[in-house]
Design an enzyme around this catalytic site. Structure first.
Site, PDB file in Angstrom:
ATOM      1  N   SER A 192       0.878  -1.136   0.045  1.00 45.00           N
ATOM      2  CA  SER A 192      -0.012   0.010  -0.036  1.00 45.00           C
ATOM      3  C   SER A 192       0.706   1.387   0.064  1.00 45.00           C
ATOM      4  O   SER A 192       1.743   1.407  -0.670  1.00 45.00           O
ATOM      5  CB  SER A 192      -0.994  -0.153   1.256  1.00 45.00           C
ATOM      6  OG  SER A 192      -1.915   0.974   1.141  1.00 45.00           O
ATOM      7  N   GLU A 315      -9.093  -5.165  -5.004  1.00 46.46           N
ATOM      8  CA  GLU A 315      -8.569  -4.174  -3.895  1.00 46.46           C
ATOM      9  C   GLU A 315      -9.566  -3.066  -3.500  1.00 46.46           C
ATOM     10  O   GLU A 315      -9.750  -2.800  -2.347  1.00 46.46           O
ATOM     11  CB  GLU A 315      -7.485  -3.189  -4.784  1.00 46.46           C
ATOM     12  CG  GLU A 315      -6.089  -4.026  -5.487  1.00 46.46           C
ATOM     13  CD  GLU A 315      -5.170  -4.159  -4.334  1.00 46.46           C
ATOM     14  OE1 GLU A 315      -5.370  -3.856  -3.098  1.00 46.46           O
ATOM     15  OE2 GLU A 315      -4.112  -4.530  -4.657  1.00 46.46           O
ATOM     16  N   HIS A 379      -7.766  -5.199  -0.775  1.00 50.98           N
ATOM     17  CA  HIS A 379      -6.655  -4.595  -0.362  1.00 50.98           C
ATOM     18  C   HIS A 379      -6.210  -5.176   0.829  1.00 50.98           C
ATOM     19  O   HIS A 379      -7.165  -5.346   1.889  1.00 50.98           O
ATOM     20  CB  HIS A 379      -6.987  -3.376  -0.410  1.00 50.98           C
ATOM     21  CG  HIS A 379      -5.560  -2.403  -0.264  1.00 50.98           C
ATOM     22  ND1 HIS A 379      -4.588  -2.524  -1.031  1.00 50.98           N
ATOM     23  CD2 HIS A 379      -5.041  -1.474   0.664  1.00 50.98           C
ATOM     24  CE1 HIS A 379      -3.688  -1.427  -0.578  1.00 50.98           C
ATOM     25  NE2 HIS A 379      -4.126  -1.118   0.416  1.00 50.98           N
TER      26      HIS A 379
END
Length: 445
Positions: A192, A315, A379
């Protein structure tokens, strides 16, 4: 896990006493730079002055000042960690090594995510046991966040959180041999915001020679703000504080006050005549660069670095599903594309053009059963598999990241094994991604 406190390591700054763990030894809260206090919060990191005697490396360090984060019905504490644990000396690393014996093992340096505003190496997801078990030295890094880390201010260097990561990599180069690692075989990896920082390192001239390989998990190679976008955030922060937008004016302001004004920075319109908001309004902080990392790889070490890069197939669901209500699938898909997929593809293609077969790409598709099966391959879902802790009870159940069911047999071994193999040799176990043959390995799909 039974542990006994007795191993110690001599570093250039002083001795550190750690813990003997089930797999190897663990040294916590080891400083790689001096504490960033007062005006120093807006200065480049400087070397730690060192200490006498054996420093206690058995307890976790303080964390960078940060707000609490809430993801509705999903327990994200294993990802974000305990939040802000106040204390000055938080520019530290944790080291989990098979043995501090002078061996020359592969080294993996992890940079955590959290939107440039939250996270730390205290998060449960970043347990290094499996890496130490597999004869890899794992180093996890804390860095400055939020206003001290990333707000662009006159009189202060930009991207101070990135400068911290560079300083940590410099510490690794000088020190990791004492912990049984090979300074000539360092893989920096992040997820990330941490992956976006790793992407920036690939384009940073000052990063040359600091690492041999890089892994970018769900990052954004086109996620940097333009100087104009950064100015909007700076002006809003200065207005909320009632001070001038300079490092000198910000220096007396407390960390608590910086956190109090963060809501005033949320939702700023960062669209300009030449750029969209690369973070889609999810964070008011990012790197501030004249050129996106994916477009500047030739300026840094990227051409000489092996790269493993990829995303999860769903995600955007992390930002939509946990809040409840009907699921706007189109919004989740669009967020995933804007935040991660587009920039990842651009960086993979750019690296493949300049590196001569040293790019490997993956797509992680295992669908978490969390939130009635709606979270999917969102995610962060790959992290328990990368760190080979997918069986941890905290990650399961109705609110756990992986949901109530057991993790699929063999997937953690496959994913973690690919990361370790890449750190050893630059080959995760599948064909390289090239412009002529853009191979994307599907993991858990």
């Amino acid at each position: 896990m039974s542990q006994q406190a007795d191993p110690a390591v001599e570093t250039p700054a002083g001795a550190v006493r750690g813990l003997r763990a089930e797999f190897g030894e663990r040294y916590r809260a080891v400083p790689y730079a001096a504490a960033p206090t007062g005006a120093g919060r807006f200065a480049p990191p400087v070397p730690h002055p060192g200490w006498s005697g054996a420093r206690d490396g058995t307890q976790p360090s303080p964390t960078a000042p940060q707000p609490a984060r809430d993801f509705g019905g999903l327990d994200m504490i294993p990802y974000f960690g305990p939040g802000w644990m106040p204390g000055e000396e938080y520019l530290t690393v944790d080291v989990h090594t098979p043995a501090a014996d002078g061996g020359r093992r592969p080294v993996m340096v992890f940079v955590h995510g959290g939107g440039f505003v939250t996270g730390s190496n205290r998060a449960a997801l970043y347990d290094g046991s499996a890496f130490a078990r597999d004869e890899v030295v794992l180093v996890t890094v804390n860095y400055r966040l939020g206003i001290p880390g990333f707000l662009d201010l006159a009189g202060a260097p930009a991207n101070r959180g990135l400068l911290d990561v560079l300083a940590a990599l410099g510490w690794v180069r000088e020190t990791v041999a004492a912990f049984g690692g090979d300074p000539g075989n360092v893989t920096v990896f992040g997820q990330s915001a941490g992956a976006t920082l790793v992407g920036a390192l690939l384009a940073a001239p000052q990063a040359k020679g600091l690492f041999r390989r890089a892994i970018v998990q769900s990052g954004n190679g086109t996620g940097a703000f333009t100087p104009e976008q950064a100015r909007r955030v700076t002006d809003a922060a200065a207005a909320a504080l009632g001070v001038e937008p300079t490092a000198e004016a910000f220096a007396p302001v407390t960390d608590e006050r910086f956190l109090e004004i963060l809501p005033a920075l949320a939702g700023l319109d960062l669209r300009t005549g030449t750029a969209t908001d690369p973070l889609a309004g999810l964070s008011p902080f990012s790197l501030v660069l004249p050129v996106q990392p994916a477009d500047g790889l030739a300026d840094g070490p990227a051409g000489d670095v092996d790269l493993l890069i990829g995303t999860n197939t769903e995600e955007g669901r992390l930002y939509v599903v946990p809040q409840g209500g009907p699921e706007p699938a189109a919004k989740a898909a669009a967020l995933g594309e804007v935040l991660f997929e587009t920039g990842t593809t651009r960086m993979a293609e750019a690296h493949a053009r300049i590196s001569g077969g040293r790019t490997h790409r993956y797509s992680f598709g295992y669908r978490s059963t969390a939130l009635d099966g709606r979270l999917g391959a969102a995610h962060t879902v790959e992290l328990p598999f990368v760190f080979d802790i997918a069986g941890e009870p905290r990650l399961h159940g109705d609110t756990g990241l992986l949901g109530p069911g057991p993790a699929p047999a063999g997937l953690a071994a496959r994913v973690h094994g690919a990361w370790v193999a890449f750190a050893r040799t630059g080959d995760p176990g599948w064909a390289a991604y090239t412009p002529q043959r853009p191979v994307v390995e599907v993991l858990g799909g």
